[in-house]
Design a protein around this motif. Structure first.
Motif, mmCIF file in Angstrom:
data_model
loop_
_atom_site.group_PDB
_atom_site.id
_atom_site.type_symbol
_atom_site.label_atom_id
_atom_site.label_comp_id
_atom_site.label_asym_id
_atom_site.label_seq_id
_atom_site.Cartn_x
_atom_site.Cartn_y
_atom_site.Cartn_z
ATOM 1 N N ASN A 2 -2.901 -0.972 -11.574
ATOM 2 C CA ASN A 2 -3.880 -1.027 -10.499
ATOM 3 C C ASN A 2 -5.201 -1.494 -11.069
ATOM 4 O O ASN A 2 -5.932 -0.750 -11.702
ATOM 5 C CB ASN A 2 -4.036 0.367 -9.895
ATOM 6 C CG ASN A 2 -5.034 0.368 -8.763
ATOM 7 O OD1 ASN A 2 -5.584 -0.680 -8.420
ATOM 8 N ND2 ASN A 2 -5.257 1.525 -8.194
ATOM 9 N N LYS A 3 -5.504 -2.747 -10.830
ATOM 10 C CA LYS A 3 -6.710 -3.299 -11.414
ATOM 11 C C LYS A 3 -7.967 -2.812 -10.713
ATOM 12 O O LYS A 3 -9.051 -2.887 -11.250
ATOM 13 C CB LYS A 3 -6.686 -4.817 -11.285
ATOM 14 C CG LYS A 3 -5.496 -5.418 -11.989
ATOM 15 C CD LYS A 3 -5.445 -6.880 -11.661
ATOM 16 C CE LYS A 3 -4.341 -7.517 -12.464
ATOM 17 N NZ LYS A 3 -4.343 -8.953 -12.281
ATOM 18 N N ASN A 4 -7.794 -2.327 -9.490
ATOM 19 C CA ASN A 4 -8.968 -2.029 -8.685
ATOM 20 C C ASN A 4 -9.838 -0.933 -9.279
ATOM 21 O O ASN A 4 -11.032 -0.913 -9.073
ATOM 22 C CB ASN A 4 -8.546 -1.635 -7.284
ATOM 23 C CG ASN A 4 -7.869 -2.811 -6.600
ATOM 24 O OD1 ASN A 4 -8.334 -3.937 -6.729
ATOM 25 N ND2 ASN A 4 -6.779 -2.552 -5.925
ATOM 26 N N ARG A 28 -4.324 1.586 -1.484
ATOM 27 C CA ARG A 28 -4.696 0.684 -2.580
ATOM 28 C C ARG A 28 -5.053 1.471 -3.837
ATOM 29 O O ARG A 28 -4.576 1.168 -4.932
ATOM 30 C CB ARG A 28 -5.877 -0.196 -2.152
ATOM 31 C CG ARG A 28 -6.247 -1.267 -3.175
ATOM 32 C CD ARG A 28 -7.570 -1.954 -2.837
ATOM 33 N NE ARG A 28 -8.676 -1.012 -2.958
ATOM 34 C CZ ARG A 28 -9.468 -0.630 -1.968
ATOM 35 N NH1 ARG A 28 -9.294 -1.105 -0.742
ATOM 36 N NH2 ARG A 28 -10.436 0.248 -2.169
ATOM 37 N N GLU A 29 -5.845 2.506 -3.689
ATOM 38 C CA GLU A 29 -6.313 3.251 -4.856
ATOM 39 C C GLU A 29 -5.218 4.106 -5.484
ATOM 40 O O GLU A 29 -5.272 4.427 -6.664
ATOM 41 C CB GLU A 29 -7.536 4.095 -4.493
ATOM 42 C CG GLU A 29 -8.763 3.251 -4.165
ATOM 43 C CD GLU A 29 -9.077 2.236 -5.252
ATOM 44 O OE1 GLU A 29 -9.092 2.611 -6.430
ATOM 45 O OE2 GLU A 29 -9.276 1.049 -4.915
ATOM 46 N N ALA A 30 -4.235 4.506 -4.683
ATOM 47 C CA ALA A 30 -3.115 5.260 -5.260
ATOM 48 C C ALA A 30 -2.045 4.302 -5.764
ATOM 49 O O ALA A 30 -1.061 4.732 -6.346
ATOM 50 C CB ALA A 30 -2.539 6.207 -4.225
ATOM 51 N N ASP A 31 -2.231 3.014 -5.497
ATOM 52 C CA ASP A 31 -1.317 1.991 -5.993
ATOM 53 C C ASP A 31 0.093 2.145 -5.397
ATOM 54 O O ASP A 31 1.097 2.015 -6.102
ATOM 55 C CB ASP A 31 -1.243 2.082 -7.523
ATOM 56 C CG ASP A 31 -1.130 0.703 -8.158
ATOM 57 O OD1 ASP A 31 -1.439 -0.292 -7.476
ATOM 58 O OD2 ASP A 31 -0.732 0.627 -9.329
ATOM 59 N N LEU A 32 0.150 2.390 -4.105
ATOM 60 C CA LEU A 32 1.439 2.636 -3.443
ATOM 61 C C LEU A 32 2.102 1.353 -2.953
ATOM 62 O O LEU A 32 3.316 1.196 -3.037
ATOM 63 C CB LEU A 32 1.239 3.565 -2.241
ATOM 64 C CG LEU A 32 0.776 4.989 -2.532
ATOM 65 C CD1 LEU A 32 0.463 5.710 -1.222
ATOM 66 C CD2 LEU A 32 1.842 5.746 -3.311
ATOM 67 N N GLU A 355 -6.541 12.120 -9.395
ATOM 68 C CA GLU A 355 -6.899 12.656 -8.081
ATOM 69 C C GLU A 355 -6.530 11.660 -7.001
ATOM 70 O O GLU A 355 -5.947 12.003 -5.981
ATOM 71 C CB GLU A 355 -8.401 12.936 -8.014
ATOM 72 C CG GLU A 355 -8.771 14.349 -8.395
ATOM 73 C CD GLU A 355 -10.272 14.577 -8.408
ATOM 74 O OE1 GLU A 355 -10.677 15.635 -8.896
ATOM 75 O OE2 GLU A 355 -11.037 13.687 -7.943
ATOM 76 N N ARG A 356 -6.876 10.421 -7.245
ATOM 77 C CA ARG A 356 -6.580 9.364 -6.272
ATOM 78 C C ARG A 356 -5.084 9.193 -6.057
ATOM 79 O O ARG A 356 -4.649 8.737 -5.014
ATOM 80 C CB ARG A 356 -7.153 8.031 -6.768
ATOM 81 C CG ARG A 356 -8.641 8.091 -6.917
ATOM 82 C CD ARG A 356 -9.259 6.728 -6.835
ATOM 83 N NE ARG A 356 -10.539 6.884 -6.165
ATOM 84 C CZ ARG A 356 -11.296 5.881 -5.761
ATOM 85 N NH1 ARG A 356 -10.913 4.647 -5.948
ATOM 86 N NH2 ARG A 356 -12.424 6.109 -5.133
ATOM 87 N N LYS A 357 -4.312 9.532 -7.069
ATOM 88 C CA LYS A 357 -2.866 9.406 -6.949
ATOM 89 C C LYS A 357 -2.222 10.677 -6.400
ATOM 90 O O LYS A 357 -1.003 10.761 -6.258
ATOM 91 C CB LYS A 357 -2.255 9.046 -8.309
ATOM 92 C CG LYS A 357 -2.465 7.579 -8.681
ATOM 93 C CD LYS A 357 -1.851 7.286 -10.037
ATOM 94 C CE LYS A 357 -1.712 5.796 -10.288
ATOM 95 N NZ LYS A 357 -0.608 5.177 -9.576
#
Lengths: 494, 494
Positions: A2-4, A28-32, A355-357
């Protein structure tokens, strides 16, 4: 991957500010998952796919316990098959991918479709037609019944307003198909499988749902009736989370699925079909996640615990990692999944990422903790920090995970009930639906016109006639004031 | 569900009489698969699908051990993507299902394709193009490497001469895709995954294989080189059983998959892809089965032991079933899979049915056996019968299963070696290939013409340049007599 997280686009919009953008930011932030170059089709990224694998594993065991056999049927369906059941084709013809050719050929330096097919094929939007054509040859006698088949596969329904997980042109699902000798058995199977979905969604996904029956307008095209579980998202919209259809003998008659009964008389079978798709991951996200990102109930989380070592120099690193080996040995004795984030880099950055994940628990351990023979355990949802001595880690994390799982389901149930209102007056109905939204429980007559008008005027559709309190609950129709036999759950829906 | 066992079509043609018909008969009688109404596409029936599920489970664990992450990419590939790699499109354009429209519309009372797409889509024949387009956005830096992705999915390659499992328009497979910073890593990954396939096919499927490299003509379109495992079927034809491709930087350049290395310089990645499909089930059938039907190696059999109770009257039935409960309790302590065939009906009929399904061991138990505190254990392959006393059942079946597994692999290896001949003269080559068939190991120069001529004249294609003894083994080309650097394995092939 996840490059973001390394650049500036990694902001998560707050739920209150813009729920719909918040949803996309969390994914997007959890890369799902992400959008693909094929409009309407998504890419399920490894972390999102790990969720789907867990869902598959749990449900597959439940299916097999109930005598289900997995099989695989063709992706392509002859157009003529779709046409055999009139309601069914009406429901699906408008959103099909059509295969018309079987090769590409050079023409004026460009590749163009060639080898036109005599009869076009439809990429399966669902497989009733092809499966029932096939099993009509498998079933001869009452001894061949019940037949209980399931397939895990991809399906396509052309989608004009795609949205990750919720509405995608291609999605993954399972579709169960059964054939029975009697109506009673088919009725029972329909509800048995709905209950399997309900239990799974509540116990594992921690999403509270209402069981009920769809109205004529909302039922599966070709079914006698559709049963459903409906959940409420944090924006108080409804999301259909699994459906189980009683097909009666409609398809059996169109596809000649018959058998000789014990008296050697020919009978048509009674059928059911039931499905749950990657859409449920959308429901999972919108049920629990917050402005910090994804929240996962422990029983569905691909990873339940992340261990973050903290060190300043080489000596500290050694001390901390030695201690972690002992913690790992202890965790191995319980059935939790964990991972040590061994990467270089600031701990704060790692906290933020996990946390984001949505990893339910974080264990922090630095040189001072090693001295004190303890660690810090932090809960993702509440943010609660606890100092736990080393010999209690295993029991503590197990208790925490159980408690978190329970709390998430309770919260989901409470939130749904708090936002469900019984309404007897249409003006009030409209007011609530435009201001507070949520679920409205109201009487509805059987006239399709009322249902359509309500949808037109309020954007709320009927979600179901709840089995509890909805069926055979007489009163006056909220719209036309005529006699109504049932109470219905209304909501704006995904 | 298999109706054929009840009617007259249930004959299995002998292998010697007609191998090709024997193959189809075995599949039908074991109830593994059947042709579908969609020409070229097959239906994988529950017993056949159970095999695929076992294959998936075993391989998936091996993949994950090696850092592979599962994901899911779109079924449809934009035509322009396929065109980007010139060798690749050459290889696949001729056999693609093409999606050109996205709905059906009523016209003159008939449904016709409507909503023509601006750019047609190809149903994936393999996913290099779409996956590499996507991961070009995932990879920025050397820190993002290696990337190791796998997907389990369906693919389509239009098939003019379909054959169950071996050549079907749609098939199921896994496709692994990796990206590396260096050529060395990609070379290693290619061979590492080939070895995973070899171990799996030998250890579980009990099929002995030869590892080697494909010639230029036979390699994957777009690859730098293809490595393969080749097996010999009982009719002495070859079957490619798994391939692992080193793609070099060909696709990376076409799809701009690049990264910044440690010196902040832009580099293209080095890639591999590797796949194993439902075709392997065809190899399994043709490696071990006999004129009595399917033979399954214990480690891949969905069911290892069937217990057949024998009784004449109610009292006997009770005695026998009580004893079976004890046997079950004992079997539970070992890791074998078993099933009690509790149906009414003659035992002989049941023996026959389970033999056809290839269940490795059968336990027979009647009232006399109960008295003697023993059972009869019969091996599927050898037909060997053994009286085993009750307290030794568990250890006996485990030993038998292990021995059977070993023997099947040994037989497969022996058969392949017995039918592999080293040949130095083209006349002899032709004679062997027309009379005895099997594998021929011979020198071949690098001129494509020789390879094509041999295929034209003998119907034998090159299977691989075996890693052992094939590479860098100089001599004179079997066809043109010029210098040859390698020895090559030839065979007629599926």
């Amino acid at each position: 991957m996840n490059k973001n997280t390394n650049n500036e686009t990694n902001k998560i919009t707050s739920q209150k500010e813009n729920f719909s953008q918040w949803y996309l930011d969390v994914i997007r932030e959890a890369d799902l998952a992400e959008n693909s170059p094929v409009r309407g089709s998504m890419i399920i990224k490894p972390y999102g796919y790990a969720l789907w694998e867990k869902i598959q594993k749990i449900l597959d065991i439940e299916f097999k316990k109930r005598g289900t056999q997995n099989a695989y049927f063709p992706l392509l369906i002859p157009k003529s098959f779709l046409e055999k059941e009139s309601e069914h084709v009406e429901g699906f013809a408008k959103e099909c991918a059509i295969v018309t050719h079987h090769r590409l050929e050079k023409k004026d330096g460009k590749l163009v479709p060639a080898g036109e097919l005599e009869e076009p094929f439809v990429v399966r939007p669902t497989s009733e037609t092809i499966i029932y054509d096939v099993i009509s040859k498998w079933i001869n006698s009452y001894r061949d019944l019940p037949l209980i088949i399931n397939q895990w596969c991809n399906v396509m329904r052309w989608e004009m307003r795609p949205r990750l997980f919720l509405r995608t042109t291609e999605f993954l699902w399972q579709e169960g198909h059964t054939a029975h000798a009697t109506k009673k058995e088919a009725d029972e199977k329909t509800l048995e499988m709905l209950e399997v979905y309900k239990k799974f969604v509540e116990e594992y996904m921690a999403i509270s749902v209402v069981k009920g029956k769809k109205t004529e307008i909302e039922k599966f095209p070709g079914a006698e009736y559709t049963s459903t579980i409906e959940a409420m998202m944090q924006d108080r919209k409804a999301l259909q989370s699994g459906t189980s259809h009683m097909l009666g003998q409609n398809f059996a008659k169109s596809f000649k699925v018959s058998f000789l009964d014990e008296k050697q008389e020919k009978q048509y079978v009674w059928q059911t079909s039931w499905g749950l798709s990657t859409r449920i991951i959308g429901a999972l996200i919108m049920s629990h996640s917050d402005d910090k990102g994804l929240v996962l109930p422990p029983k569905i989380a691909p990873l339940q615990i992340v261990i973050i070592p903290i060190w300043g120099n080489k000596e500290e690193k050694k001390v901390v990692f030695d201690e972690i080996e002992k913690i790992k040995a202890e965790l191995e004795t319980s059935q939790v999944t964990y991972k040590v984030d061994e990467r270089e880099g600031r701990p704060g950055f790692k906290y933020f990422e996990w946390e984001r994940k949505g990893v339910p628990l974080r264990i922090e351990i630095g040189p001072k903790d090693v001295q004190k023979k303890s660690v810090v355990i932090v809960e993702r949802v509440s943010g609660k920090k606890e100092f736990v001595s080393n010999n209690e880690i295993s029991s503590c994390v197990q208790q925490s995970l159980e408690r978190i799982q329970k709390t998430l389901l309770e919260n989901s149930r409470k939130f749904r009930l708090e936002n469900t209102r019984e309404v007897f007056d249409y003006e009030e109905f409209k007011k609530i639906m435009s201001e507070k939204e949520g679920f409205i429980f109201a009487h509805l007559c059987l006239d399709k016109n009322c249902e359509e008008k309500i949808k037109e005027e309020t954007n709320a559709s009927t979600r179901c006639i709840p089995f509890e309190d909805g069926l055979d609950n007489a009163g006056k129709c909220i719209y036309c004031r005529k006699d109504a036999l049932n109470k219905v759950l209304f909501a704006k829906a995904y």
